[in-house]
Design a protein around this motif. Structure first.
Motif, PDB file in Angstrom:
ATOM      1  N   VAL A  30     -14.939  34.137 -11.413  1.00  0.00           N
ATOM      2  CA  VAL A  30     -15.487  35.474 -11.651  1.00  0.00           C
ATOM      3  C   VAL A  30     -15.429  35.753 -13.156  1.00  0.00           C
ATOM      4  O   VAL A  30     -14.336  35.857 -13.735  1.00  0.00           O
ATOM      5  CB  VAL A  30     -14.684  36.553 -10.885  1.00  0.00           C
ATOM      6  N   PHE A  31     -16.602  35.828 -13.783  1.00  0.00           N
ATOM      7  CA  PHE A  31     -16.669  36.091 -15.231  1.00  0.00           C
ATOM      8  C   PHE A  31     -16.757  37.596 -15.486  1.00  0.00           C
ATOM      9  O   PHE A  31     -17.268  38.355 -14.654  1.00  0.00           O
ATOM     10  CB  PHE A  31     -17.872  35.365 -15.835  1.00  0.00           C
ATOM     11  N   ALA A  32     -16.288  37.973 -16.690  1.00  0.00           N
ATOM     12  CA  ALA A  32     -16.218  39.403 -17.026  1.00  0.00           C
ATOM     13  C   ALA A  32     -17.584  40.070 -16.981  1.00  0.00           C
ATOM     14  O   ALA A  32     -17.697  41.232 -16.600  1.00  0.00           O
ATOM     15  CB  ALA A  32     -15.595  39.560 -18.418  1.00  0.00           C
ATOM     16  N   ASP A  33     -18.630  39.311 -17.338  1.00  0.00           N
ATOM     17  CA  ASP A  33     -19.955  39.957 -17.403  1.00  0.00           C
ATOM     18  C   ASP A  33     -20.673  39.985 -16.055  1.00  0.00           C
ATOM     19  O   ASP A  33     -21.807  40.432 -15.969  1.00  0.00           O
ATOM     20  CB  ASP A  33     -20.836  39.209 -18.422  1.00  0.00           C
ATOM     21  N   SER A  34     -20.017  39.525 -15.003  1.00  0.00           N
ATOM     22  CA  SER A  34     -20.724  39.426 -13.713  1.00  0.00           C
ATOM     23  C   SER A  34     -20.807  40.789 -13.024  1.00  0.00           C
ATOM     24  O   SER A  34     -20.093  41.728 -13.381  1.00  0.00           O
ATOM     25  CB  SER A  34     -19.977  38.456 -12.794  1.00  0.00           C
ATOM     26  N   TRP A  84     -19.590  33.602 -10.270  1.00  0.00           N
ATOM     27  CA  TRP A  84     -20.116  34.963 -10.402  1.00  0.00           C
ATOM     28  C   TRP A  84     -20.279  35.197 -11.894  1.00  0.00           C
ATOM     29  O   TRP A  84     -19.291  35.293 -12.628  1.00  0.00           O
ATOM     30  CB  TRP A  84     -19.184  35.974  -9.742  1.00  0.00           C
ATOM     31  N   ASP A  85     -21.529  35.246 -12.356  1.00  0.00           N
ATOM     32  CA  ASP A  85     -21.784  35.207 -13.800  1.00  0.00           C
ATOM     33  C   ASP A  85     -23.208  35.680 -14.060  1.00  0.00           C
ATOM     34  O   ASP A  85     -24.115  35.335 -13.303  1.00  0.00           O
ATOM     35  CB  ASP A  85     -21.625  33.749 -14.281  1.00  0.00           C
ATOM     36  N   ARG A  86     -23.396  36.445 -15.157  1.00  0.00           N
ATOM     37  CA  ARG A  86     -24.777  36.831 -15.491  1.00  0.00           C
ATOM     38  C   ARG A  86     -25.361  35.957 -16.596  1.00  0.00           C
ATOM     39  O   ARG A  86     -26.543  36.042 -16.893  1.00  0.00           O
ATOM     40  CB  ARG A  86     -24.824  38.301 -15.917  1.00  0.00           C
ATOM     41  N   ASP A  87     -24.506  35.135 -17.218  1.00  0.00           N
ATOM     42  CA  ASP A  87     -24.967  34.300 -18.339  1.00  0.00           C
ATOM     43  C   ASP A  87     -25.509  32.990 -17.744  1.00  0.00           C
ATOM     44  O   ASP A  87     -24.747  32.088 -17.383  1.00  0.00           O
ATOM     45  CB  ASP A  87     -23.761  34.051 -19.261  1.00  0.00           C
ATOM     46  N   LEU A  88     -26.828  32.897 -17.659  1.00  0.00           N
ATOM     47  CA  LEU A  88     -27.433  31.767 -16.955  1.00  0.00           C
ATOM     48  C   LEU A  88     -27.160  30.438 -17.637  1.00  0.00           C
ATOM     49  O   LEU A  88     -26.903  29.426 -16.979  1.00  0.00           O
ATOM     50  CB  LEU A  88     -28.948  31.996 -16.818  1.00  0.00           C
ATOM     51  N   SER A  89     -27.171  30.438 -18.997  1.00  0.00           N
ATOM     52  CA  SER A  89     -26.960  29.132 -19.644  1.00  0.00           C
ATOM     53  C   SER A  89     -25.529  28.654 -19.400  1.00  0.00           C
ATOM     54  O   SER A  89     -25.293  27.466 -19.177  1.00  0.00           O
ATOM     55  CB  SER A  89     -27.316  29.166 -21.133  1.00  0.00           C
ATOM     56  N   ARG A  90     -24.564  29.573 -19.388  1.00  0.00           N
ATOM     57  CA  ARG A  90     -23.192  29.145 -19.081  1.00  0.00           C
ATOM     58  C   ARG A  90     -23.098  28.688 -17.616  1.00  0.00           C
ATOM     59  O   ARG A  90     -22.491  27.654 -17.315  1.00  0.00           O
ATOM     60  CB  ARG A  90     -22.208  30.282 -19.319  1.00  0.00           C
ATOM     61  N   ALA A  91     -23.727  29.437 -16.730  1.00  0.00           N
ATOM     62  CA  ALA A  91     -23.662  29.056 -15.309  1.00  0.00           C
ATOM     63  C   ALA A  91     -24.256  27.659 -15.112  1.00  0.00           C
ATOM     64  O   ALA A  91     -23.709  26.847 -14.353  1.00  0.00           O
ATOM     65  CB  ALA A  91     -24.404  30.078 -14.461  1.00  0.00           C
ATOM     66  N   LEU A  92     -25.325  27.360 -15.825  1.00  0.00           N
ATOM     67  CA  LEU A  92     -25.939  26.033 -15.661  1.00  0.00           C
ATOM     68  C   LEU A  92     -25.073  24.942 -16.285  1.00  0.00           C
ATOM     69  O   LEU A  92     -25.010  23.821 -15.772  1.00  0.00           O
ATOM     70  CB  LEU A  92     -27.351  26.025 -16.243  1.00  0.00           C
ATOM     71  N   ARG A  93     -24.376  25.275 -17.390  1.00  0.00           N
ATOM     72  CA  ARG A  93     -23.443  24.286 -17.955  1.00  0.00           C
ATOM     73  C   ARG A  93     -22.337  23.999 -16.922  1.00  0.00           C
ATOM     74  O   ARG A  93     -21.998  22.838 -16.654  1.00  0.00           O
ATOM     75  CB  ARG A  93     -22.826  24.835 -19.250  1.00  0.00           C
ATOM     76  N   PHE A  94     -21.819  25.050 -16.312  1.00  0.00           N
ATOM     77  CA  PHE A  94     -20.778  24.849 -15.301  1.00  0.00           C
ATOM     78  C   PHE A  94     -21.326  24.046 -14.123  1.00  0.00           C
ATOM     79  O   PHE A  94     -20.647  23.178 -13.576  1.00  0.00           O
ATOM     80  CB  PHE A  94     -20.236  26.207 -14.824  1.00  0.00           C
ATOM     81  N   ALA A  95     -22.564  24.365 -13.735  1.00  0.00           N
ATOM     82  CA  ALA A  95     -23.151  23.652 -12.591  1.00  0.00           C
ATOM     83  C   ALA A  95     -23.203  22.150 -12.858  1.00  0.00           C
ATOM     84  O   ALA A  95     -23.022  21.344 -11.946  1.00  0.00           O
ATOM     85  CB  ALA A  95     -24.545  24.199 -12.303  1.00  0.00           C
ATOM     86  N   ARG A  96     -23.405  21.778 -14.128  1.00  0.00           N
ATOM     87  CA  ARG A  96     -23.421  20.346 -14.468  1.00  0.00           C
ATOM     88  C   ARG A  96     -22.018  19.748 -14.490  1.00  0.00           C
ATOM     89  O   ARG A  96     -21.819  18.593 -14.162  1.00  0.00           O
ATOM     90  CB  ARG A  96     -24.048  20.140 -15.852  1.00  0.00           C
ATOM     91  N   GLU A  97     -21.041  20.545 -14.926  1.00  0.00           N
ATOM     92  CA  GLU A  97     -19.724  19.966 -15.208  1.00  0.00           C
ATOM     93  C   GLU A  97     -18.668  20.152 -14.107  1.00  0.00           C
ATOM     94  O   GLU A  97     -17.601  19.554 -14.163  1.00  0.00           O
ATOM     95  CB  GLU A  97     -19.213  20.515 -16.548  1.00  0.00           C
TER      96      GLU A  97
END
Ligand code: NAD
Length: 474
Positions: A256-260, A411-424
């Motif tokens: 759960v990210f702060a910006d979510s 749970w995140d609104r920052d799509l580029s971070r979410a996609l980085r996490f999805a890869r890693e």
């Protein structure tokens, strides 16, 4: 006392030696039925029936196999209420969950793979020295072994693709929740489903499951259950060179990210931890929360968890029922004692509920690091831990601090971070701003200790077929 026999060759079949196991109600512990305690002799009878049925079933046109699966789905739908009641009674799951979600999903599995039967295509490769095309033929007789947590949902998730691809099946449901699979076999016989194509053998895992895995005619084994039993099946199947698909345990992180939009999604986040009393392999049992919102999130989350209505599974107002069995209740209670020994602070729950049946209060724990047993071993109950993270790398380290690798939820609104996490993230599946999003075409399964292979859509159809490549000089 109701008794659930095997179903072999389209008929009820009593267990050899007339041996039966008790089936208990998780809501009060009482014996509510008995199920056949199968043996290798019963497994062999089912295998022979399946073997006899295979030539005709495998040579039916795909569209006719699809029609049979559609008819089975229709007939199951006609008895949805009865089957939902059976699952709620056997497994202690809230009736609304069985009626509104799980049995409809079992029906959807049958319909989806009816369509797959007519739409599955194989590969062709043109060029180089000529034309290659690949036939994908049914394997023969396959075994499916499924668990108690989503009884008919996971049972149909296996038998539907196996049958659609032209195989005959010997299926073993969990001995803890045998009623709904028995009803399905009875329903199949009632619509004249070709005898021997789909057989049901009940009983304990070592007696029936191992006989199925090692039977000379079993061409493949599709298993969902614990990592321990999955490894046992892999050990038995390996020297016999049998094909296996293993869907095993998990220890899933939810980040759960702060910006979510976590406040708007709090109900889903609570559900993702406690649905079916946390007895879903996809439940998030490790909540990782960005430190800047940690305390606010924790207080709101715990308040919402405390308001869950725990009670009689037959009551439509109940949101969480008991655990499935005495053995599983004991396991979860041991895990709670171990968590306390490791220094957990109990924010809510933490104990059994004082009433008949196997009820454990929804529990939230904090104060445990990523290397504790509580954060590493699957509990498979209504128990969630909270950990705070400071930055993205810390979050990723905590999420990946697991031997399992089934699913992660972000749970995140920052799509580029979410996609980085999805890869890693080292999991077979990642959900972003959603939980348990179902699309039956997608590859379903986990890595590491969570399993081997994938189910769903074309993956399942490929698993249940043998490719044969044909090359033609052109
Ligand atoms: P389990 O492994 O005890 O039993 C699963 C099935 O295997 C049952 O039918 C059982 O009778 C049979 N079995 C037991 N011992 C056997 C043996 N030696 N040989 C062959 N078969 C044997 O699991 P469970 O307690 O019924 O289910 C809970 C587990 O299932 C959890 O670990 C959960 O994470 C896992 N699960 C995984 C998924 C997934 O898709 N990855 C889905 C649901 C449940």
């Amino acid at each position: 006392m109701q008794r659930y026999p095997h179903w072999i060759d389209g008929k009820p079949h009593p267990p050899t030696g007339d041996a039966w196991l008790d089936v208990h109600s998780p809501a009060n512990g009482e014996v509510i039925a008995q199920v056949a305690a199968g043996t290798a002799i019963d497994v062999d009878a089912a295998m022979q029936a399946a073997q006899r049925a295979f030539p005709a079933w495998s040579s039916l046109p795909n569209s006719q196999r699809a029609q049979w699966l559609e008819r089975l789905a229709d007939a199951l739908e006609d008895r949805l209420e009865e089957v939902a009641q059976a699952e709620s009674r056997d497994g202690g799951k809230p009736i609304t969950l069985a009626r509104d979600v799980e049995i409809p999903r079992a029906i959807a599995n049958l319909r989806f793979f009816a369509h797959a039967a007519t739409q599955f295509a194989s590969e062709s490769h043109h060029g180089e020295a000529g034309l290659n095309f690949t036939l994908r033929q049914p394997l023969g007789v396959v075994a499916t072994i499924s668990p108690w947590n989503l009884p008919l949902y996971l049972f149909t998730w296996k038998i539907a693709p196996a049958l659609a691809a032209g195989n005959c099946v010997v299926a073993k449901p969990s001995e803890v929740t045998p009623h709904s699979a028995t009803l399905l076999a009875e329903i199949a016989a009632g619509i004249g489903f070709p005898p021997g194509v789909f057989n049901l053998v009940h009983g304990a895992g070592p007696a029936v499951g191992e006989a199925l895995v090692t039977h000379a005619q079993t061409k493949a084994i599709s298993f969902t259950g614990s990592t321990t039993v999955g490894k046992r099946i892999a050990t038995l199947a390996a020297p016999l060179l049998k094909k296996v698909s293993l869907e095993l345990g998990g220890k899933n992180p939810s980040l759960v990210f702060a910006d979510s939009d976590w406040r708007d999604n709090l109900d889903t986040i609570v559900r993702s931890a406690f649905q079916n009393s946390g007895q879903i392999c996809l439940c998030g049992s490790r909540l990782l929360v960005e430190r800047s919102i940690h305390d606010e999130f924790r207080d709101a989350f715990v308040e919402r968890v405390k308001s869950l209505r725990v009670g009689d599974p037959a009551d439509p107002a109940t949101q969480m029922g008991p655990l499935v069995s005495q053995a599983h209740f004991d396991k979860v209670m041991r895990a709670l004692a171990a968590a306390r020994d490791e220094g957990a602070r109990v924010l809510c729950g933490g104990d059994a509920i004082d009433r008949p049946g196997w009820y454990v209060a929804p529990t939230v724990l904090e104060g445990l690091g990523p290397d504790t047993t509580t954060n590493r071993e699957e509990i498979f109950g209504p128990v969630v831990t909270l950990q705070a993270f400071d930055n993205d790398d810390h979050a990723l380290d905590l999420a990946n601090a697991s031997d399992y690798g089934l699913v992660a939820t972000l749970w995140d609104r920052d799509l580029s971070r979410a996609l980085r996490f999805a890869r890693e993230l080292r999991t077979g599946m990642v959900w972003i701003n959603t939980w348990l999003m179902r699309d039956l075409r997608t590859p379903f399964g986990g890595s590491n200790q969570s399993g081997l292979g994938r189910e769903g859509g074309a993956e399942a159809m490929r698993f249940f077929t043998e490719p044969r490549n044909i090359g033609i000089a052109t």
